[in-house]
Design an enzyme around this catalytic site. Sequence first.
Site, PDB file in Angstrom:
ATOM      1  N   ASP A  84       0.826  -1.208   0.000  1.00 20.20           N
ATOM      2  CA  ASP A  84       0.000   0.000   0.000  1.00 20.20           C
ATOM      3  C   ASP A  84       0.859   1.257   0.000  1.00 20.20           C
ATOM      4  OD1 ASP A  84      -2.637  -1.335   0.207  1.00 20.20           O
ATOM      5  OD2 ASP A  84      -1.792  -2.058   2.095  1.00 20.20           O
ATOM      6  N   GLY A  96      -3.895  -3.590   3.445  1.00 18.11           N
ATOM      7  CA  GLY A  96      -5.154  -2.980   3.030  1.00 18.11           C
ATOM      8  C   GLY A  96      -6.225  -4.009   2.733  1.00 18.11           C
ATOM      9  N   GLU A 103       0.931 -12.730   5.044  1.00 16.45           N
ATOM     10  CA  GLU A 103       1.934 -12.119   4.155  1.00 16.45           C
ATOM     11  C   GLU A 103       3.272 -11.971   4.876  1.00 16.45           C
ATOM     12  OE1 GLU A 103      -1.201  -9.459   1.475  1.00 16.45           O
ATOM     13  OE2 GLU A 103      -0.073  -8.514   3.086  1.00 16.45           O
ATOM     14  N   LYS A 121       2.178   4.811  -4.972  1.00 12.78           N
ATOM     15  CA  LYS A 121       2.396   4.211  -3.655  1.00 12.78           C
ATOM     16  C   LYS A 121       3.824   4.401  -3.143  1.00 12.78           C
ATOM     17  CE  LYS A 121      -1.262   0.863  -4.470  1.00 12.78           C
ATOM     18  NZ  LYS A 121      -1.648  -0.550  -4.605  1.00 12.78           N
TER      19      LYS A 121
END
Length: 217
Positions: A84, A96, A103, A121
């Site tokens: 993000d 997000g 992850e 970003k």
Amino acid sequence: MNQDQKKNKVAEAALDYIESGQIIGIGSGTTVHALINKLETVKSKIEAVVSSSELTTKMVKEKKIRVIELRESGMLPLYIDGADESNDKRQLIKGGGGALTREKIIANSSEKFLCLIDDSKYVKTLGSFPLPIEVIKMSQSMVALEMIKLGGRPVYRNDFITDNGNIILDVHGLEILEPMALEQKINNIPGVVTNGLFAMRGADNLLISGDDGIKNM
């Protein structure tokens, strides 16, 4: 180029990093979805995928690519995911989509973490994007109070439960000048599963898609 075109371009560039016979980790989010849609062109190279979310697992299986658990794969040679936000040190805000814990586990179990973003970003200072924190429900109020003490404005993510059965607090208004220290500090709060700062284990390579093409950092 619009944002979707940039995501498609950076997803295409990521295919070059996949080598024959690899078990690779795959993250989640819209840029990763663009990558998954292109995996058929390199499917013969991929032995299996370790997935960071239920949705990613579903999408990868639809491409007839085998999905296995991390306990089966051991250390991965490559993990590909989006972010993000990223700063120039390849420190990230992720989560997000709410898959930040899985992850982070896969990123920490990978020799190389390749992060894909578009140029919107890429930021000087992390924090414009609200920082997600995965929290055990019981500790919601206490964690929220701790984040207020740190200068943030925590907002409960309505109608959302993580794949791990927990809730998300999105913390607005943080100017994150020391990402590694803040990541550790938040993770030490009882009831926090993890937070969306990927600073202690940031990306090894950052591919940034812009109007001028792909920049590799």
